[in-house]
Design a protein around this motif. Sequence first.
Motif, PDB file in Angstrom:
ATOM      1  N   THR A  77      31.465  60.750  23.482  1.00  0.00           N
ATOM      2  CA  THR A  77      30.696  59.605  23.976  1.00  0.00           C
ATOM      3  C   THR A  77      29.292  60.048  24.401  1.00  0.00           C
ATOM      4  OG1 THR A  77      31.563  59.904  26.215  1.00  0.00           O
ATOM      5  CG2 THR A  77      32.768  58.379  24.759  1.00  0.00           C
ATOM      6  N   PRO A  78      28.538  60.708  23.512  1.00  0.00           N
ATOM      7  CA  PRO A  78      27.231  61.233  23.913  1.00  0.00           C
ATOM      8  C   PRO A  78      26.270  60.126  24.336  1.00  0.00           C
ATOM      9  CG  PRO A  78      27.482  61.337  21.524  1.00  0.00           C
ATOM     10  CD  PRO A  78      28.805  60.882  22.089  1.00  0.00           C
ATOM     11  N   PRO A  79      25.464  60.360  25.327  1.00  0.00           N
ATOM     12  CA  PRO A  79      25.252  61.598  26.067  1.00  0.00           C
ATOM     13  C   PRO A  79      26.161  61.756  27.282  1.00  0.00           C
ATOM     14  CG  PRO A  79      23.642  59.999  26.778  1.00  0.00           C
ATOM     15  CD  PRO A  79      24.471  59.329  25.703  1.00  0.00           C
ATOM     16  N   TYR A  80      27.113  60.835  27.451  1.00  0.00           N
ATOM     17  CA  TYR A  80      27.920  60.801  28.661  1.00  0.00           C
ATOM     18  C   TYR A  80      29.137  61.714  28.574  1.00  0.00           C
ATOM     19  CZ  TYR A  80      24.918  56.832  29.282  1.00  0.00           C
ATOM     20  OH  TYR A  80      23.807  56.039  29.375  1.00  0.00           O
ATOM     21  N   CYS A  81      29.522  62.262  29.738  1.00  0.00           N
ATOM     22  CA  CYS A  81      30.697  63.127  29.833  1.00  0.00           C
ATOM     23  C   CYS A  81      31.966  62.311  29.612  1.00  0.00           C
ATOM     24  CB  CYS A  81      30.726  63.785  31.215  1.00  0.00           C
ATOM     25  SG  CYS A  81      32.200  64.778  31.498  1.00  0.00           S
ATOM     26  N   ASP A  82      32.895  62.852  28.827  1.00  0.00           N
ATOM     27  CA  ASP A  82      34.192  62.209  28.631  1.00  0.00           C
ATOM     28  C   ASP A  82      35.338  63.114  29.082  1.00  0.00           C
ATOM     29  OD1 ASP A  82      34.362  64.127  26.632  1.00  0.00           O
ATOM     30  OD2 ASP A  82      34.679  62.709  24.997  1.00  0.00           O
ATOM     31  N   GLY A  83      35.003  64.229  29.758  1.00  0.00           N
ATOM     32  CA  GLY A  83      36.030  65.145  30.262  1.00  0.00           C
ATOM     33  C   GLY A  83      36.398  66.267  29.315  1.00  0.00           C
ATOM     34  N   THR A  84      35.769  66.330  28.146  1.00  0.00           N
ATOM     35  CA  THR A  84      36.080  67.368  27.170  1.00  0.00           C
ATOM     36  C   THR A  84      35.862  68.766  27.745  1.00  0.00           C
ATOM     37  OG1 THR A  84      35.496  65.878  25.360  1.00  0.00           O
ATOM     38  CG2 THR A  84      35.572  68.213  24.836  1.00  0.00           C
ATOM     39  N   HIS A  85      34.947  68.903  28.714  1.00  0.00           N
ATOM     40  CA  HIS A  85      34.665  70.218  29.300  1.00  0.00           C
ATOM     41  C   HIS A  85      35.885  70.829  29.978  1.00  0.00           C
ATOM     42  CE1 HIS A  85      34.063  67.442  32.667  1.00  0.00           C
ATOM     43  NE2 HIS A  85      34.447  68.456  33.435  1.00  0.00           N
ATOM     44  N   LYS A  86      36.901  70.037  30.264  1.00  0.00           N
ATOM     45  CA  LYS A  86      38.117  70.544  30.907  1.00  0.00           C
ATOM     46  C   LYS A  86      39.045  71.249  29.929  1.00  0.00           C
ATOM     47  CE  LYS A  86      37.920  66.754  34.202  1.00  0.00           C
ATOM     48  NZ  LYS A  86      38.536  65.489  34.604  1.00  0.00           N
ATOM     49  N   GLU A  87      38.796  71.077  28.625  1.00  0.00           N
ATOM     50  CA  GLU A  87      39.651  71.712  27.618  1.00  0.00           C
ATOM     51  C   GLU A  87      39.429  73.219  27.595  1.00  0.00           C
ATOM     52  OE1 GLU A  87      39.613  69.773  23.815  1.00  0.00           O
ATOM     53  OE2 GLU A  87      39.587  67.790  24.735  1.00  0.00           O
ATOM     54  N   GLU A  88      40.437  73.941  27.173  1.00  0.00           N
ATOM     55  CA  GLU A  88      40.435  75.405  27.212  1.00  0.00           C
ATOM     56  C   GLU A  88      39.246  76.028  26.480  1.00  0.00           C
ATOM     57  OE1 GLU A  88      43.385  79.090  26.026  1.00  0.00           O
ATOM     58  OE2 GLU A  88      44.237  77.090  26.266  1.00  0.00           O
ATOM     59  N   PHE A  89      38.903  75.528  25.290  1.00  0.00           N
ATOM     60  CA  PHE A  89      37.817  76.132  24.521  1.00  0.00           C
ATOM     61  C   PHE A  89      36.496  76.074  25.283  1.00  0.00           C
ATOM     62  CE2 PHE A  89      37.018  71.760  23.418  1.00  0.00           C
ATOM     63  CZ  PHE A  89      35.650  71.703  23.267  1.00  0.00           C
ATOM     64  N   ALA A  90      36.253  74.981  25.992  1.00  0.00           N
ATOM     65  CA  ALA A  90      35.002  74.831  26.733  1.00  0.00           C
ATOM     66  C   ALA A  90      35.003  75.718  27.980  1.00  0.00           C
ATOM     67  CB  ALA A  90      34.768  73.378  27.109  1.00  0.00           C
TER      68      ALA A  90
END
Length: 130
Positions: A109-122
Amino acid sequence: MANWFAARCYLFKIPTSLMAGYHGARARPGLATFCSSGTTPVPKVAAKQPFEVNLVAGKKYSWCSCGLSKKQPFCDGSGRKTDLQFAPLRFFVEESKTVLLCGCKQTKTPPYCDGTHKEEFAQHAMLERN
């Protein structure tokens, strides 16, 4: 010795009709990158958390989509110096508000945060020190 893979990438304009009202902001027509290899370039993880930003109504913003900018979460033109030629997402909001802008650059959902940063790869991504 590393095996280097070269793909020819092209920039395409995104029509205004597809960008209007995009995720609560009115985005300007942007550019999307597509590669002849059939893969889309993957942006660099710039931060392992979102950026809390106060956006002003009517002001134009350029969100960094490549992860290379030293002025995160906004673009400083660093992506233009790469072969992948990322383009910033240009947008503005209709009313002033505080939002979370994506720092991992992997959001759906750019540019907004959707929580993907919580995933292991990030969370395990290596970050550059400024």
